[in-house]
Enzyme design. Structure first.
Site, mmCIF file in Angstrom:
data_model
loop_
_atom_site.group_PDB
_atom_site.id
_atom_site.type_symbol
_atom_site.label_atom_id
_atom_site.label_comp_id
_atom_site.label_asym_id
_atom_site.label_seq_id
_atom_site.Cartn_x
_atom_site.Cartn_y
_atom_site.Cartn_z
ATOM 1 N N TRP A 82 -10.487 -4.349 13.981
ATOM 2 C CA TRP A 82 -9.449 -5.174 13.346
ATOM 3 C C TRP A 82 -9.139 -6.436 14.155
ATOM 4 O O TRP A 82 -8.106 -7.046 13.952
ATOM 5 C CB TRP A 82 -8.166 -4.355 13.183
ATOM 6 C CG TRP A 82 -8.244 -3.307 12.109
ATOM 7 C CD1 TRP A 82 -7.840 -3.438 10.809
ATOM 8 C CD2 TRP A 82 -8.747 -1.976 12.227
ATOM 9 N NE1 TRP A 82 -8.067 -2.274 10.114
ATOM 10 C CE2 TRP A 82 -8.619 -1.357 10.954
ATOM 11 C CE3 TRP A 82 -9.303 -1.229 13.273
ATOM 12 C CZ2 TRP A 82 -9.026 -0.048 10.711
ATOM 13 C CZ3 TRP A 82 -9.707 0.070 13.030
ATOM 14 C CH2 TRP A 82 -9.568 0.647 11.763
ATOM 15 N N CYS A 112 -9.624 -0.517 6.262
ATOM 16 C CA CYS A 112 -9.118 0.580 5.431
ATOM 17 C C CYS A 112 -9.770 0.664 4.060
ATOM 18 O O CYS A 112 -10.092 1.755 3.584
ATOM 19 C CB CYS A 112 -7.602 0.507 5.322
ATOM 20 S SG CYS A 112 -6.964 -0.850 4.293
ATOM 21 N N HIS A 158 -2.374 -0.966 2.591
ATOM 22 C CA HIS A 158 -3.260 0.033 3.178
ATOM 23 C C HIS A 158 -3.899 0.825 2.047
ATOM 24 O O HIS A 158 -3.239 1.146 1.053
ATOM 25 C CB HIS A 158 -2.486 0.965 4.119
ATOM 26 C CG HIS A 158 -3.340 2.040 4.719
ATOM 27 N ND1 HIS A 158 -4.539 1.770 5.340
ATOM 28 C CD2 HIS A 158 -3.182 3.387 4.782
ATOM 29 C CE1 HIS A 158 -5.070 2.900 5.765
ATOM 30 N NE2 HIS A 158 -4.274 3.896 5.433
ATOM 31 N N ASP A 215 -7.099 10.296 3.586
ATOM 32 C CA ASP A 215 -7.177 8.972 4.222
ATOM 33 C C ASP A 215 -8.181 8.999 5.370
ATOM 34 O O ASP A 215 -7.924 9.599 6.415
ATOM 35 C CB ASP A 215 -5.797 8.564 4.734
ATOM 36 C CG ASP A 215 -5.760 7.101 5.180
ATOM 37 O OD1 ASP A 215 -6.832 6.468 5.260
ATOM 38 O OD2 ASP A 215 -4.653 6.597 5.458
ATOM 39 N N LYS A 253 10.593 -18.186 -2.004
ATOM 40 C CA LYS A 253 9.864 -18.439 -3.244
ATOM 41 C C LYS A 253 8.669 -19.339 -2.967
ATOM 42 O O LYS A 253 8.645 -20.074 -1.972
ATOM 43 C CB LYS A 253 10.799 -19.072 -4.289
ATOM 44 C CG LYS A 253 11.920 -18.135 -4.740
ATOM 45 C CD LYS A 253 12.684 -18.695 -5.921
ATOM 46 C CE LYS A 253 13.731 -17.681 -6.405
ATOM 47 N NZ LYS A 253 14.480 -18.192 -7.590
ATOM 48 N N TYR A 294 -4.173 -8.359 7.250
ATOM 49 C CA TYR A 294 -3.427 -7.392 6.438
ATOM 50 C C TYR A 294 -2.716 -6.341 7.277
ATOM 51 O O TYR A 294 -1.836 -5.644 6.780
ATOM 52 C CB TYR A 294 -4.354 -6.745 5.400
ATOM 53 C CG TYR A 294 -5.187 -5.597 5.920
ATOM 54 C CD1 TYR A 294 -4.834 -4.282 5.635
ATOM 55 C CD2 TYR A 294 -6.328 -5.814 6.687
ATOM 56 C CE1 TYR A 294 -5.586 -3.222 6.092
ATOM 57 C CE2 TYR A 294 -7.082 -4.764 7.141
ATOM 58 C CZ TYR A 294 -6.720 -3.467 6.846
ATOM 59 O OH TYR A 294 -7.482 -2.428 7.315
#
Length: 692
Positions: free
Chosen positions: A241, A277, A335, A358, A481, A519
């Site tokens: 990662w 993932c 995830h 998982d 926003k 992420y």
């Protein structure tokens, strides 16, 4: 006395049997049948045919390195005139001349595996034994007595038969559907799946015990969860990662499981570099579907990783909103895991159905990096005492978040968010490329009586310490926003909308910043910043504070996934209240266009023209398209472009397709270049069967 009976030839009729057992897409090189369902074989004898009342026939099936009847990996049974329920059995279907047709059926709880089939003949005085052939036996969602039985045909087609899918990425406010080629019936994948089972440490330690447990989808799914990652074993994928993938493949470049699994087998079952993932989840989905266990990929937005099992995610920020280092608890932007469908006789009928499995290595379960199967119903009800790993999954979708913000003077302010974690839990809809929201299967509506009831029950189960802050609404609120046109290469604006709902004017410190983020939450350098040390908020007023985000700032530092984290931090100087607002935004890649030329028929050549327009103000170099498509193209095919693609110009290639299977097929495409990476696209193609 009749002559001895000798087997001259056997025909496993793989084509017909595989079609009848919903394994026809595997081809007809191997016999692949589902447990609890009969299949037929044809035997030819010499020097004479089978005679009822004279010849006695028996069959032996064996699987594993040390088969035995005690372990359920061997069965010895006589051929009779009718099949029996619940055991291995065989019956004569027809006898004509020297040919005999037998029907064979396994019990619905048989061990899955690669079996040998042996025939024994006896005429009362002479006995013979010879090999009939080999077969693969897998789970059977079509059989009501099988523990993976799935009632509705459209769901069986989606969760077992479908070789392609959608994995959802992006953010909860901009969900990005990413195509994936599962390819569970592609050449060699079934053999690789059984190699994976045989490579697991439990098999290496005690193959008899391991094989004896292969009738249980709970056990199989747990092994698959452990073996898709390589943390404890010679598993399939190496997780990374840190954006350093020079000695492997960037996880964002994968578009299917087939290439991953073939690489693992080709290189001596050494871990394939690299996975994250969604890759772990998609490969696990391919393996489970291949073995006959219904499976689907799930995405949970704002997914918590609770390292100390207290159902609280503790986040530490400085006065500028920067995360302090060495934080153990995490919140991932999203995830992915899988759900597998099975009964849970070990827990009770209420917990049958979808189970969380998982394979991404996060925490150990019984000293192994795996997770599940955890019943989704147990997660929803907060039944944390049940196996396997229900507390960990519960926290992923239900934990509260506490932010500790250190002020300039060293004091620490606390902010509690009870609604951030576990949003828009998503999976591909049955029979469609659209998203199905399944959040309601994991949790009750936020703020409902049931939601708090379950959370309190879970708190008592983990003995959460008392005295943590409660969620008190602030009189000043911030909402973030975004504007239209958040496309790669564009400049765009985002806004902090601040409301002062009090009767008093407020003097505040305000900081608004944007950073590229991956992420998992790791951020890069600022790509937008606004510091207002003396912001005044009039009573009962609303202010919109814009922040411009320039491509020249974010383009070179954008991380995989094209995510940018917005963070607004306001300190009310009248009472030192701290108000924190965060939002992850997704910068969209350009579309990939696929045009198919030719008549889409089985065994007839097609040409796919694939193109992408360069949206940047600079040339793209090192451009490469990669495609996969079960039943459309053999394996993974890459095509590199010779030169750069100038701004506004199309990167374009043509690829030949030779459809091997009829029906709906999906061509999955990935595009890579120096400045645009992991761009995905797909094309649905309906292939007509060949003329009869």
């Amino acid at each position: 006395m009749a002559e001895a009976l000798y087997l001259e030839n056997s025909d496993l009729d793989c084509g017909t049997n595989n079609r009848n057992h919903h394994t026809g897409d595997i081809g007809c090189q191997n016999l692949v049948v589902r447990r609890g369902q009969a299949f037929e074989i044809k035997l030819q004898f010499s020097p004479r045919g089978y005679e009822e009342g004279v010849d006695q026939l028996s069959l032996i099936v064996q699987t594993g390195p040390q088969p035995s009847e005690e372990s359920g990996t061997e069965a010895h049974f006589k051929v009779s005139d009718a099949l029996e329920d619940g055991v291995w059995s065989a019956a004569v279907v027809s006898s004509e001349g020297d040919s005999l047709v037998l029907s064979i059926r396994s019990p619905p709880d048989a061990r899955i595996g690669h079996y040998s089939l042996t025939l024994e003949t006896s005429n009362g005085t002479e006995e013979n034994s010879c090999s009939v052939g080999e077969l693969y036996l897998i789970f059977n969602p079509w059989c009501p007595e099988d523990s993976v039985y799935l009632e509705h045909e459209e769901e069986r087609m989606e969760y077992i038969q479908c070789q392609y899918g959608i994995v959802f990425q992006g953010t909860k406010d901009s969900i990005d559907p990413v195509p994936w080629n599962f390819g569970q019936f592609e050449d060699g994948i079934l053999e690789i799946c059984f190699t994976l089972l045989d490579s697991n440490p439990r098999y290496q330690k005690d193959p008899i015990k391991d094989c004896s447990r292969r009738n249980n989808p709970v056990y199989i799914s747990r092994v698959v969860s452990a073996m898709v990652n390589c943390n404890d074993d010679g598993g399939v994928l190496y997780g990374r990662w840190d954006n350093i993938y020079n000695d492997g493949i960037n996880p964002n470049s994968w578009i299917g499981s087939v290439d991953v699994m073939r690489r693992w087998k080709k290189y001596g079952c050494q871990p394939v570099r690299y996975g994250q993932c969604w890759v772990f989840a998609a490969v696990a989905c391919s393996v489970l579907r291949c073995l006959g266990i219904p499976c689907r990929v799930i995405t949970n937005y704002y997914s918590a990783h609770d390292t100390n099992s207290n159902l609280l995610i503790e986040q530490y920020l400085d006065y500028q909103g920067n995360k302090q280092k060495d934080q153990k608890d995490m919140i991932w932007n999203y995830h992915c895991w899988v759900e597998a469908w099975m009964t849970r006789p070990d827990l009770g009928e209420a917990y049958n159905g979808w189970q969380v499995v998982d394979p991404t290595p996060q925490e150990k379960s019984a000293d192994i990096y795996c997770c599940g199967p955890a019943p989704v119903f147990a997660v929803k009800e907060g039944d944390l005492g049940l196996k396997f790993d229900v507390p960990f999954v519960f926290a992923e979708v239900n934990a509260d978040v506490i932010y500790y913000v250190t002020q300039k003077d060293g004091t620490v302010r606390q902010t509690l968010n009870t609604a951030q974690v576990g949003q828009k839990i998503s999976t591909k809809a049955v029979g469609k490329d659209t998203r199905e929201d399944i959040t309601h299967t994991y949790k009750y509506p936020e703020g409902s009586d049931d939601e708090r009831r379950v959370y309190e029950k879970a708190n008592q189960a983990v003995a959460v310490p008392k005295g943590e802050p409660s969620a008190v609404p602030s009189d000043v609120t911030i909402k973030l926003k975004v504007s239209e046109g958040m496309n790669m290469g564009n400049d765009f604006d985002v806004f902090a909308i601040i409301n002062n709902n009090t009767d008093e004017e407020k003097e505040c410190l305000f900081r608004f910043c944007a950073r590229p983020v991956n992420y998992t939450g790791a951020v890069g350098p600022e790509c937008g910043m606004m510091d207002l040390p003396d912001l005044k908020l009039e009573a009962h007023s609303e202010q919109a504070i814009p922040l411009q985000i320039l491509y020249e700032k974010y383009g070179s530092s954008m991380k995989d996934g094209n995510l940018i984290k917005l963070m607004a931090l306001l300190q009310d100087l009248s009472n030192n209240d701290t108000i924190l607002a965060m939002r992850d935004i997704h910068v969209k890649n350009p579309d990939i266009k696929v045009r198919v030329m030719g008549e889409p028929k089985q065994q007839r050549k097609l040409v796919a023209e694939i193109s992408l327009k360069n949206p940047l103000s600079e040339p793209l170099t090192d451009c490469c398209f990669t495609v996969e498509g079960a039943g459309l193209i053999d394996g993974l095919v890459q095509k590199e472009l010779d030169g750069p693609v100038e701004p506004g110009q199309d990167a374009k290639v043509r690829m030949d397709l030779m459809p091997q299977l009829s029906g709906l097929r999906k061509l999955v495409v990935n595009f890579e270049s120096d400045r645009l990476k992991g761009v995905k696209g797909f094309k649905n193609i309906i292939i007509a069967p060949p003329p009869k």
